[in-house]
Design a protein around this motif. Structure first.
Motif, short mmCIF file in Angstrom:
data_model
loop_
_atom_site.label_atom_id
_atom_site.label_comp_id
_atom_site.label_asym_id
_atom_site.label_seq_id
_atom_site.Cartn_x
_atom_site.Cartn_y
_atom_site.Cartn_z
N GLY A 1 39.12 -0.86 47.24
CA GLY A 1 38.59 -1.66 46.14
C GLY A 1 39.65 -2.64 45.66
N GLU A 2 39.42 -3.23 44.52
CA GLU A 2 40.36 -4.20 43.95
C GLU A 2 41.17 -3.54 42.85
OE1 GLU A 2 40.50 -7.57 44.92
OE2 GLU A 2 39.06 -7.09 46.48
N ALA A 3 42.40 -3.99 42.67
CA ALA A 3 43.21 -3.51 41.55
C ALA A 3 42.56 -3.97 40.25
CB ALA A 3 44.63 -4.05 41.67
N GLU A 4 42.65 -3.13 39.23
CA GLU A 4 41.97 -3.40 37.96
C GLU A 4 42.99 -3.54 36.83
OE1 GLU A 4 38.88 -1.01 35.07
OE2 GLU A 4 38.94 -0.51 37.20
N ARG A 5 42.95 -4.66 36.14
CA ARG A 5 43.86 -4.91 35.02
C ARG A 5 43.25 -4.32 33.75
NH1 ARG A 5 45.01 -10.03 35.91
NH2 ARG A 5 47.02 -9.56 36.78
N ARG A 6 44.06 -3.58 33.00
CA ARG A 6 43.61 -2.99 31.73
C ARG A 6 44.67 -3.21 30.66
NH1 ARG A 6 40.46 2.57 32.78
NH2 ARG A 6 38.92 1.77 34.24
N THR A 7 44.29 -2.96 29.43
CA THR A 7 45.20 -3.08 28.30
C THR A 7 45.09 -1.81 27.46
OG1 THR A 7 44.80 -5.46 28.29
CG2 THR A 7 45.86 -4.52 26.34
N ASP A 8 46.24 -1.25 27.07
CA ASP A 8 46.21 -0.04 26.24
C ASP A 8 45.97 -0.40 24.77
OD1 ASP A 8 48.66 -0.85 25.18
OD2 ASP A 8 49.83 0.64 26.27
N LYS A 9 45.89 0.61 23.92
CA LYS A 9 45.60 0.39 22.50
C LYS A 9 46.67 -0.44 21.80
CE LYS A 9 42.93 4.60 22.06
NZ LYS A 9 42.82 5.93 21.47
#
Length: 103
Positions: free
Chosen positions: A12-20
């Protein structure tokens, strides 16, 4: 945790996220094969900005080698079989530059 090197293909593709707290990180999955031919999935998390950017340049199925801290675990599939898995906090992406290589 165990320091280790994992090589396989991006699943799959790498997924960018942001923490709290607003800090960005990246999640990815790597599909690797064991000596016995079984498939092993490595759940990868990366915090380093440069490493995250490199992971986002890769596409599904691209070869990848990552070094970092490994945490082995076991999960149960739909048939009730115990399966191995690895969680990795990646510190470095190891790649071979393609410039100058004949394809």
């Amino acid at each position: 945790m165990i320091d280790g090197l994992v090589a396989g293909r991006l699943y799959g593709e790498a997924e960018r996220r942001t923490d709290k707290a607003g800090k960005a990180y990246t999640l990815a999955k790597v599909r690797a094969s064991t000596v016995e031919g079984e498939v092993l999935f490595i759940n990868v998390i990366a915090f380093d900005e440069g490493l995250c950017a490199s992971l986002h340049q890769l596409r599904d199925g691209d070869s990848v080698a990552l070094s970092g801290s490994l945490n082995p675990r076991v999960w149960t599939d739909k048939q009730g079989n115990a399966r191995p898995a690895l969680d990795m906090v990646a510190h470095r992406l190891i790649s071979l530059p393609l410039s100058g290589i004949e394809q």
